[in-house]
Design an enzyme around this catalytic site. Structure first.
Site, PDB file in Angstrom:
ATOM      1  N   TYR A 175       0.856  -1.196   0.000  1.00 40.26           N
ATOM      2  CA  TYR A 175       0.000   0.000   0.000  1.00 40.26           C
ATOM      3  C   TYR A 175       0.884   1.234   0.000  1.00 40.26           C
ATOM      4  O   TYR A 175       1.886   1.311   0.727  1.00 40.26           O
ATOM      5  CB  TYR A 175      -0.887   0.011   1.249  1.00 40.26           C
ATOM      6  CG  TYR A 175      -1.687   1.287   1.423  1.00 40.26           C
ATOM      7  CD1 TYR A 175      -2.977   1.393   0.914  1.00 40.26           C
ATOM      8  CD2 TYR A 175      -1.147   2.387   2.084  1.00 40.26           C
ATOM      9  CE1 TYR A 175      -3.706   2.571   1.059  1.00 40.26           C
ATOM     10  CE2 TYR A 175      -1.863   3.559   2.228  1.00 40.26           C
ATOM     11  CZ  TYR A 175      -3.146   3.648   1.713  1.00 40.26           C
ATOM     12  OH  TYR A 175      -3.844   4.814   1.849  1.00 40.26           O
ATOM     13  N   GLU A 263      -3.660   7.649  -3.856  1.00 42.71           N
ATOM     14  CA  GLU A 263      -3.623   6.403  -3.086  1.00 42.71           C
ATOM     15  C   GLU A 263      -3.523   5.218  -4.047  1.00 42.71           C
ATOM     16  O   GLU A 263      -4.357   5.073  -4.936  1.00 42.71           O
ATOM     17  CB  GLU A 263      -4.884   6.281  -2.224  1.00 42.71           C
ATOM     18  CG  GLU A 263      -4.915   5.017  -1.375  1.00 42.71           C
ATOM     19  CD  GLU A 263      -6.249   4.855  -0.649  1.00 42.71           C
ATOM     20  OE1 GLU A 263      -6.230   4.602   0.562  1.00 42.71           O
ATOM     21  OE2 GLU A 263      -7.295   4.983  -1.301  1.00 42.71           O
TER      22      GLU A 263
END
Length: 453
Positions: A175, A263
């Site tokens: 991530y 993101e």
């Protein structure tokens, strides 16, 4: 470019970043509004990081393929893909890819596509296949049909476009995000070797696996920072350098499009030794629309709530809720408090509505039109604290709306602040059935009581 013009360009960029940090407060108010609608948010407040995670109300809506195009243009590694509007185009795209495996994705803004259902009978908005002919068959059952997921209206959303992409194996998922953080006075990188899942779960269960790096707005992402973050994400050997390069390119994209957040989940590693951004969400600074015309021209409003769209035309922050007491408030914090105190006294707010600071009489009128158009609304509570706002403007707007819209539900008004005495005189002399309240607690009690009569 000479030295002086380079300095001016850099200064403008730094001023832009500084401005976007200062805008975080207003974006936080929009995040608060969104938080009322759902307890689960993709963007989070990571207390363990001591980092404010801000989720702006996303007025700009981009489809997945549009975000991928922006990334591609900045040199970020993404899967090879094509976009198709017809089944025959999808078939041709699958043939052109000449990939071992193909992924077909319905393009809608709502999440949960993989488990969604089409009114054509097809299950799932995301499909994997090795046969290009199957891509054409599946696209034929997607395009022009409504896809229903957990996040769509009950009738679903019509699919007008599909993305045909090369399916890559992922040997490991991480991530990574870049976002504006006011507590750090600028952008920060946040990453975790645990990707492909909700980052909230990682932060809650294994906070030691969340890594954060503040970015100096004058230096940008330094090589040592990018390499350190890549190492923290678990990339080793040549992949560490490759991941660091992707991190720097993502920061370039962040600056280039005036993003408030980029993101990537997952930022993946393939068995062939590639670092690829498989999925990304980009939030944009609405205040940069004047210089991001190409980006904002891609805006897809077809899935937006019509009431929210109408509110936005009048610079009103509106989020519909499931209660029956409409809230008419200036300021996000006060709007949140109003919703809370209505709930405290046994009522349920029908909406979050923030008028903002520079209110005009026409905005008040349009706000009332939105509130009274909601069939669930059984009472309206006006709660205004006039600092910048002139209470007399609010009062004139209220009386005009009540008369022209022929208001049929109880109206409770609490006003304090600038020109409040004139405002109260206007309401009193209007002859309209308006219930005055001395304070917020009194207003909430009277609004709840008006419904119970």
């Amino acid at each position: 470019m000479n030295g002086s013009s380079l300095t001016r360009t850099c200064s403008r960029r730094h001023l832009s970043l500084i401005f976007r940090v200062n805008m975080a407060a207003s974006m936080a108010s929009q995040a608060a509004a969104r938080g009322l609608r759902t307890a689960t948010s993709k963007n989070i407040l990571l207390d363990k990081l001591k980092c404010t995670w801000l989720s702006p109300r996303r007025w700009l809506n981009l489809q997945e393929y549009q975000s991928k195009k922006l990334m591609q243009e900045s040199g970020v590694a993404v899967q090879r893909f094509y976009v198709a509007d017809t089944a025959s185009e999808a078939l041709e795209a699958a043939k052109r890819l000449n990939a071992k495996e193909i992924v077909l994705k319905a393009q809608i803004l709502a999440g949960g596509r993989g488990k969604g259902v089409f009114d054509s009978g097809l299950k799932g908005g995301v499909h994997l296949t090795k046969d290009p002919a199957v891509v054409g068959e599946l696209a034929n059952k997607m395009l022009g049909f409504n896809l229903t997921t957990k996040q769509t209206p009950k009738d679903g959303v019509k699919v007008k476009t599909v993305m045909v992409a090369e399916a890559l194996d992922i040997s490991r998922e991480t991530y990574f995000a870049i976002l504006m953080d006011r507590s750090c006075n600028g952008p920060v990188m946040v990453g975790s070797p645990q990707g492909g899942m909700d980052i909230e779960e990682v932060a809650a269960s294994t906070p030691e696996l969340i890594f954060k790096e503040a970015i100096d707005i004058f230096e940008g992402v330094r090589d040592d920072q990018a390499l350190r973050m890549a190492a923290n994400l678990g990339f080793k050997g040549p992949l560490q350098r490759q991941a660091a390069d992707q991190i720097k390119r993502l920061y370039d994209l962040f600056l280039k499009v005036d993003a408030t957040q980029v993101e990537v989940n997952p930022l993946g590693e393939t068995p062939e030794g590639q670092v690829v951004c498989f999925d990304a969400k980009i939030n944009f600074d609405d205040n940069a629309e004047f210089r991001q015309k190409a980006v904002f021209a891609m805006d897809d409003m077809t899935e937006s709530d019509p009431t929210e769209m109408q509110a936005a035309k009048w610079d009103l922050k509106y989020i519909g809720l499931d209660g029956n007491i409409a809230c008419f408030v200036n300021g996000a914090g006060l709007a949140m408090a109003t919703c809370d105190i209505i709930d405290l006294h046994g009522g349920k707010p029908a909406n979050f509505l923030d008028l903002g600071g520079g209110v005009k009489e026409r905005q008040v009128y349009e706000a009332f039109k939105l509130l009274t158009a909601d069939p669930k609304v059984e009472a309206i509570l006006v709660n205004i604290f006039g600092g910048i706002v002139n209470c007399a403007i609010i009062a004139n707007g209220i009386t005009k709306a009540c008369r022209e819209l022929e208001l049929k539900v109880p109206l409770v008004v609490r006003l304090e602040g600038t020109n409040v005495h004139e405002a109260k005189r206007i309401l009193t002399e209007s002859g309209l059935p308006i219930t005055a309240a001395d304070n917020l607690d009194d207003a909430a009690k009277k609004a709840v009581a008006a419904i119970r009569k």
